[in-house]
Write an enzyme that holds these catalytic residues in place. Structure first.
Site, PDB file in Angstrom:
ATOM      1  NE  ARG A 161     -65.171 -43.812 -76.680  1.00  0.00           N
ATOM      2  CZ  ARG A 161     -63.946 -43.982 -77.183  1.00  0.00           C
ATOM      3  NH1 ARG A 161     -63.481 -45.207 -77.391  1.00  0.00           N
ATOM      4  NH2 ARG A 161     -63.195 -42.926 -77.468  1.00  0.00           N
ATOM      5  CG  HIS A 202     -65.388 -57.306 -74.641  1.00  0.00           C
ATOM      6  ND1 HIS A 202     -65.504 -56.052 -74.093  1.00  0.00           N
ATOM      7  CD2 HIS A 202     -64.180 -57.330 -75.274  1.00  0.00           C
ATOM      8  CE1 HIS A 202     -64.408 -55.352 -74.368  1.00  0.00           C
ATOM      9  NE2 HIS A 202     -63.596 -56.105 -75.067  1.00  0.00           N
ATOM     10  CB  THR A 205     -62.286 -52.455 -71.702  1.00  0.00           C
ATOM     11  OG1 THR A 205     -63.338 -52.414 -72.663  1.00  0.00           O
ATOM     12  CG2 THR A 205     -62.361 -53.741 -70.905  1.00  0.00           C
ATOM     13  CB  SER A 256     -57.703 -42.854 -63.958  1.00  0.00           C
ATOM     14  OG  SER A 256     -58.340 -41.776 -63.301  1.00  0.00           O
ATOM     15  CE  LYS A 287     -60.233 -49.967 -78.933  1.00  0.00           C
ATOM     16  NZ  LYS A 287     -58.941 -50.369 -78.314  1.00  0.00           N
ATOM     17  CB  SER A 288     -67.139 -49.077 -74.542  1.00  0.00           C
ATOM     18  OG  SER A 288     -67.722 -49.341 -75.795  1.00  0.00           O
ATOM     19  CB  SER A 345     -62.181 -46.631 -80.575  1.00  0.00           C
ATOM     20  OG  SER A 345     -61.087 -47.129 -79.849  1.00  0.00           O
ATOM     21  CE  LYS A 377     -57.245 -38.431 -82.738  1.00  0.00           C
ATOM     22  NZ  LYS A 377     -58.124 -37.688 -83.664  1.00  0.00           N
ATOM     23  CG  MET A 387     -54.223 -45.859 -68.491  1.00  0.00           C
ATOM     24  SD  MET A 387     -56.016 -46.038 -68.355  1.00  0.00           S
ATOM     25  CE  MET A 387     -56.539 -45.457 -69.958  1.00  0.00           C
TER      26      MET A 387
END
Length: 285
Positions: free
Chosen positions: A120, A98, A46, A218, A43-44, A128, A249, A223
Site C-alpha cells: 500500500r 507481518h 491485511t 469484499s 495497515k496495508s 492508518s 475508510k 466488509m
C-alpha cells in the site's frame, strides 16, 4: 509490563505476541507445500485479504466469512494463538503474517507454499497506523501526527519495524513464482481483475458468479458491516472503536487530508533516499 517485546530488531505488541510465539513461528512451525500466506506491512490491506482468500477457496460460498472471526479463518502465524490454531489445521491452510522475508519459518524456504504480498502507498499506511495507534490500548501512544511521521520513517518506534525494510526484504525475491505482489490501489480500482489474477496464482478456477459474489462481499462497506471481520467483538478497553473504527475508510489518497506540504516534501525526500536504486514501481507523489 511493556507494551512491546523486541525480536530480531523489531517491536511486537506484547498483548498478542511473546518470545515463545515468535520463536515458534521462526524455528518450529512446519510449512506445508499447499499453505498460502498473506504477507503485509501493517495497515496495508491485511483484513481485506483475510476476507478475500477464504472466499476464493470456498469458490464464493460466504459461510467461512460469516461464521468465523477473521483471525480464526486465516490465523496469525507469529501471534500467541498461532500454534494452537495452525499446527493441526487440515490442509490447505491460509495463514497471515507481518514477518520480514528473512524471519519466515525456516521450513518456508524449501517449501512450495505460496505468498500473496499486498503493498500500500506508505503515506496511507502511515495515516492508518496513526489512527490505529490512537484506538488500540496495546500500542504505544503515537504522539502528534508530525512525531509519528518521524517514527514511521525511522522504523524504530513502530510495530513490526521499518516499512522500507519490510518492502525491500520481500521485493528482493520478487522473481520467485510462488510469490504474487498486489497493491491495495489495484484492488480498489479493479477487484475483478485482481480476483482473476489470484485465482490463476492459487490454482482456483473461479466462475463468473463466484467472482461477482466475492467482489461484492469484499467491498469496504460490506466488509465493515461483517461482525466476523470488523473486530467489533474486541473489548473497548483493548480497541476503542469510538476513537476510530478498526476498518476506517478503505480508500486511497487519504494521506492528502493529513499531510502538510512540508511534511509531504520531507516524506518524499526520505522515501527517495531509502528506495534509491531499487526498481520499485511506487510511490513518489
Amino acid at each position: 509490563m511493556s507494551l512491546n517485546i523486541e525480536y530480531e530488531g523489531s517491536l511486537y505488541p506484547s498483548l498478542i505476541h511473546s518470545e515463545e510465539s515468535l520463536r515458534f513461528a521462526r524455528e518450529e512451525f512446519q510449512v506445508r507445500d499447499d499453505d498460502t500466506f498473506i504477507v503485509t506491512y501493517p495497515k496495508s490491506g491485511t483484513t481485506w485479504m483475510q476476507e478475500i482468500l477464504p472466499l476464493i477457496f470456498s469458490e464464493g460460498d460466504l459461510t467461512p466469512i460469516h461464521t468465523m472471526q477473521n483471525w480464526q479463518r486465516v490465523p496469525w502465524l507469529e501471534q500467541k494463538s498461532g500454534k494452537a490454531l495452525l499446527e493441526n489445521r487440515p490442509s490447505p491452510r491460509l495463514i497471515t503474517t507481518h514477518l520480514f522475508y528473512h524471519l519466515m519459518p525456516k521450513s518456508f524456504y524449501t517449501s512450495k507454499a505460496k505468498v500473496v504480498y499486498v503493498i500500500r502507498n506508505p503515506k496511507d499506511a502511515l495515516v492508518s497506523s496513526f489512527h490505529y495507534h490512537k484506538m488500540a490500548s496495546f500500542l504505544e501512544n503515537p504522539g502528534t501526527f508530525d512525531e509519528f511521521i518521524h517514527k514511521f520513517l525511522e522504523g524504530k518506534a513502530v510495530m513490526f519495524g521499518s516499512w522500507f525494510d519490510h518492502i525491500k526484504s520481500w521485493w528482493a525475491v520478487k522473481g520467485q513464482d510462488n510469490i504474487l505482489f498486489l497493491t491495495y490501489e489495484e484492488m480498489l480500482q479493479d477487484m475483478r481483475g485482481v480476483l482473476v489474477k489470484l485465482g490463476e496464482f492459487l490454482g482456483k478456477q473461479l466462475s463468473g458468479d463466484a467472482i461477482e459474489t466475492i467482489a461484492k462481499q469484499s467491498k469496504f462497506d460490506n466488509m465493515k458491516q461483517n461482525n466476523m471481520s470488523n473486530y467489533s467483538f474486541v473489548p473497548e478497553d483493548v480497541m476503542n472503536q469510538k476513537e476510530s473504527n478498526f476498518l476506517r475508510k478503505g480508500i486511497a489518497g487519504d494521506w492528502k487530508y493529513h499531510f502538510t506540504a512540508a511534511q509531504t516534501e520531507y516524506f518524499n525526500s526520505v522515501y527517495a533516499e531509502k528506495m534509491k536504486g531499487l526498481n520499485f514501481p511506487f510511490y513518489e507523489d
